[in-house]
Design a protein around this motif. Structure first.
Motif, short mmCIF file in Angstrom:
data_model
loop_
_atom_site.label_atom_id
_atom_site.label_comp_id
_atom_site.label_asym_id
_atom_site.label_seq_id
_atom_site.Cartn_x
_atom_site.Cartn_y
_atom_site.Cartn_z
N UNK A 115 0.91 -1.42 -0.08
CA UNK A 115 0.11 -0.13 0.07
C UNK A 115 0.98 1.30 -0.09
N UNK A 116 2.16 1.26 0.64
CA UNK A 116 2.64 2.52 0.70
C UNK A 116 3.27 2.94 -0.69
N UNK A 117 3.87 2.15 -1.23
CA UNK A 117 4.37 2.62 -2.61
C UNK A 117 3.33 3.19 -3.55
N UNK A 118 2.19 2.44 -3.52
CA UNK A 118 1.10 2.52 -4.24
C UNK A 118 0.42 3.69 -4.13
N UNK A 119 0.13 4.24 -2.84
CA UNK A 119 -0.41 5.26 -2.23
C UNK A 119 0.40 6.51 -2.56
N UNK A 120 1.83 6.29 -2.45
CA UNK A 120 2.74 7.57 -2.93
C UNK A 120 2.44 7.75 -4.42
N UNK A 121 2.78 6.84 -5.07
CA UNK A 121 2.95 7.00 -6.72
C UNK A 121 1.37 7.60 -7.05
N UNK A 122 0.34 7.25 -6.49
CA UNK A 122 -0.73 7.58 -6.66
C UNK A 122 -1.08 8.95 -6.58
N UNK A 123 -0.71 9.50 -5.46
CA UNK A 123 -0.51 10.79 -4.86
C UNK A 123 0.14 11.79 -5.84
N UNK A 124 1.24 11.32 -6.27
CA UNK A 124 2.13 12.11 -6.88
C UNK A 124 1.92 12.26 -8.46
N UNK A 125 1.10 11.10 -8.95
CA UNK A 125 0.80 11.15 -10.18
C UNK A 125 -0.85 10.94 -10.42
N UNK A 126 -1.37 12.03 -10.00
CA UNK A 126 -2.81 11.95 -9.66
C UNK A 126 -3.46 12.29 -11.06
N UNK A 127 -4.58 11.50 -11.39
CA UNK A 127 -5.28 11.50 -12.59
C UNK A 127 -4.60 10.90 -13.75
N UNK A 128 -3.27 10.38 -13.50
CA UNK A 128 -2.78 9.57 -14.55
C UNK A 128 -3.18 8.03 -14.61
N UNK A 129 -3.16 7.59 -15.83
CA UNK A 129 -3.36 6.19 -15.95
C UNK A 129 -2.92 5.13 -14.98
N UNK A 130 -1.50 5.43 -14.26
CA UNK A 130 -1.10 4.72 -13.00
C UNK A 130 -2.02 4.97 -11.78
N UNK A 131 -2.32 6.15 -11.90
CA UNK A 131 -3.25 6.21 -10.71
C UNK A 131 -4.87 5.68 -10.82
N UNK A 132 -5.22 5.56 -12.02
CA UNK A 132 -6.50 5.01 -12.12
C UNK A 132 -6.53 3.57 -12.11
N UNK A 137 -7.64 -1.10 -9.11
CA UNK A 137 -7.44 -2.35 -8.28
C UNK A 137 -7.74 -2.23 -6.88
N UNK A 138 -7.34 -1.27 -6.06
CA UNK A 138 -7.71 -1.05 -4.76
C UNK A 138 -9.00 -1.21 -4.36
N UNK A 139 -9.97 -0.62 -5.28
CA UNK A 139 -11.52 -0.83 -5.20
C UNK A 139 -11.92 -2.17 -5.12
#
Length: 320
Positions: A115-132, A137-139
């Motif tokens: 969860x830690x790297x996923x949460x950090x990357x999603x926060x830093x790359x908001x609205x990107x395909x990686x974040x989506x 997947x988390x949902x």
């Protein structure tokens, strides 16, 4: 700090006493069956039932039973004896505790590592395909019931019944003292299953918290001073944003240490949760109360540790 800790410990002791009283009230008010009848057998005579009820001290008034129990717990750490097996409840809990601790702590390490790297990357790359992809997947992981994921994992990956036999399945738990390698292998699949839903929750929580934190004034000030972006994220952003994650970790870890019932039942792990489930089936009230008190104790201690850790994670937090 010491006064704060002492005050929290006193409140924790009062909470444990309240939990003990509530379990007593629920046991005597709700129709949970007659423990004496379960112990004596289906065709036991009234004389046998009376004798068993006397042995279990069920013929005493409720307040006397409660006072005897509380006095034994406070003075001698005596949780009573099982109605079903006559074994000391403390011994039963102690025998089952290592499996539950191993399951809970191992799963916590796995879900934090995911969860830690996923949460950090999603926060830093908001609205990107990686974040989506990550948040989608988390949902899915959050929505999937643990028992269903466990059964699906056994069907796919168990070495006895799985379509792709990769990992030890159910009935494969080995104590750590017997064989550390086999112990690790037997818990790998339960760790992954239990960590799935928690990883999704923690990733989404960390993403939200870090997104808000990175827009704060102190982060902009750190960037204006010329501090590298990686240090700004880790030392200033994540350190503050992880505070709600630590709060949730204390609660979840305390609850899991009190027994991960569904995971232990699916994988047949001899832990506290499985012990509590068997106690419910047999209306074994002392064991039920022992598992409830143990779970409450872990929650109280985990939250105390979390509150103390706050002062080290966030410099703005201080305890008078």
């Amino acid at each position: 700090m010491m006064r704060y800790v002492a005050r929290r410990l006193l409140w924790g002791a009062a909470l444990l006493l309240l939990v003990c009283a509530l379990t007593f009230v629920l046991f005597f008010l709700l129709p949970s069956g007659d423990p004496a009848a379960l112990r004596a057998g289906r065709d036991a005579s009234p004389e046998t039932l009376a004798r068993v009820r006397e042995q279990l001290r069920l013929d005493e008034p409720v307040w006397v039973q409660f006072w005897t129990y509380v006095k034994g717990v406070v003075l001698h750490f005596d949780l009573g004896y099982s109605y079903y097996s006559s074994a000391p409840v403390s011994t039963l809990l102690w025998d089952r505790l290592p499996a539950t601790i191993a399951l809970a702590l191992g799963a916590a390490v796995v879900w934090l590592a995911i969860a830690t790297p996923i949460g950090i990357l999603s926060a830093l790359r908001r609205r990107s395909w990686l974040d989506r992809v990550f948040m989608g997947g988390a949902l899915i992981a959050i929505s999937a019931p643990v028992y269903w994921v466990g059964l699906l994992a056994l069907y796919l990956f168990a070495d006895d019944i799985g379509r792709f036999p990769l990992l030890p399945g159910a009935n494969s738990y080995v104590p750590l003292t017997d064989d550390p390698g086999a112990w690790f292998g037997s818990l790998l699949l339960p760790w992954l299953v239990l960590a799935g839903a928690f990883a999704g929750i923690y990733a989404r929580l960390l993403r939200t918290s870090l997104t808000e934190t990175m827009s704060q004034d102190f982060v902009r000030t750190a960037r204006a001073k010329g501090i590298s972006e990686s240090r700004v994220v880790v030392r200033h952003g994540v350190r503050v944003a992880i505070t709600p994650v630590v709060t949730l970790l204390g609660v979840d870890l305390g609850v899991l240490l009190g027994g991960a019932l569904l995971t232990e039942a699916v994988f047949n792990i001899p832990g506290i949760g499985r012990l509590g489930l068997d106690a419910i089936v047999y209306a074994d009230f002392p064991v039920i109360q022992g598992t409830v008190l143990l779970a409450a104790l872990f929650v109280v201690l985990a939250n105390l540790v979390v509150d103390v850790v706050y002062a080290f994670l966030d410099p703005r937090v201080r305890y008078a």
